[in-house]
Design an enzyme around this catalytic site. Sequence first.
Site, PDB file in Angstrom:
ATOM      1  CB  ILE A 178      -0.949   0.001   1.219  1.00  0.00           C
ATOM      2  CG1 ILE A 178      -1.999  -1.102   1.076  1.00  0.00           C
ATOM      3  CG2 ILE A 178      -1.629   1.355   1.379  1.00  0.00           C
ATOM      4  CD1 ILE A 178      -2.903  -1.259   2.282  1.00  0.00           C
ATOM      5  CG  HIS A 179       4.808   3.262   2.199  1.00  0.00           C
ATOM      6  ND1 HIS A 179       6.120   3.146   1.811  1.00  0.00           N
ATOM      7  CD2 HIS A 179       4.679   4.522   2.684  1.00  0.00           C
ATOM      8  CE1 HIS A 179       6.758   4.268   2.064  1.00  0.00           C
ATOM      9  NE2 HIS A 179       5.910   5.121   2.591  1.00  0.00           N
ATOM     10  CG  HIS A 180       6.654   0.065  -2.208  1.00  0.00           C
ATOM     11  ND1 HIS A 180       7.168   0.637  -1.078  1.00  0.00           N
ATOM     12  CD2 HIS A 180       7.651  -0.736  -2.689  1.00  0.00           C
ATOM     13  CE1 HIS A 180       8.415   0.220  -0.884  1.00  0.00           C
ATOM     14  NE2 HIS A 180       8.720  -0.619  -1.851  1.00  0.00           N
TER      15      HIS A 180
END
Length: 314
Positions: A178-180
């Site tokens: 999700i962060h990437h």
Amino acid sequence: MSLLNRLFNVDDVRYHYYYRDIPAGNYTWTHDFSKFPGLQMQLPGEAFVRQYTREIGHASTDYWHYSIYISIGYIVTIFTLKFLMNQREKGFDLKRELILWNWFLAAFSFMGTVRCLPEFWHVLINDGFFASYAKNTYVQDIRINTWYWFFTISKAAELIDTLFIVLRKRRLIQLHWIHHTLTLNYSWFVFMDVPSTARWMVNMNFIVHTFMYSYYALTAMGYRLPRQVNVTLTTLQIVQMLFGFYIHIDCLRLKLMGQPCDVSMAVAVTGFSLYALFFLLFMNFFIRTYIIPNSKKAVKAAMAKKQNNEKKFQ
């Protein structure tokens, strides 16, 4: 006027209008780098951006949405590979490749820090905290623009991190992909708005990633670093999200009040939302990884001690 500006009935007031000037070709880059902080030289990649600034600006404006297609392909690929790897007894080794990849990203982040941090520090000391996130004066230095562009492109390259996790059959947590994905989309979306908040976003990311990828490289090489190092890295990421949340919410306040700020309403809203989400995700990871396990250990230790004491009196 953008949709959000019309919705809130506010004008897009800024200190500078580089987001319009650069695509129009209305800019000049000085060769006198002595007027800017940092290393007084220009690297080969920076010369390339100087030559093709307008083309890069147009491409970034017209094709930022390709980050969405890349993200979709990324998610489909990693979960397909994850399914296929579950059919295998063992994952691939890839130790040498992982070490080289992490050292490459660590070196890239370190070079970005060396190039961008002096300007960031100079603005903080001489112009103040407010100017550091409200005024995009960094655009005057082509070297800073170049590394901000390199930073934006690198968010696509960093997706390779996940391939190592999946192909080596390591645990893939939601926070990771999700962060990437969201960082890639956000950085490509905001780049040609040349937002003043980029100064914080890029510098914090470069600094944290210098330590983070160095840590990953060393652990991949077999070094057993103290657990406190990992805790510190996660704490730094949480602090990074807190600062990102604060500066974006203050920029949003300025935009709603019709005050000058070198970000668009869209950047302020999406940045505020993104950093709020990241803060919650990293806090959840920190609590589940470090606090809850320690609490369980403490409870088990207390129970064992109680049982031992009871046996003594039997």
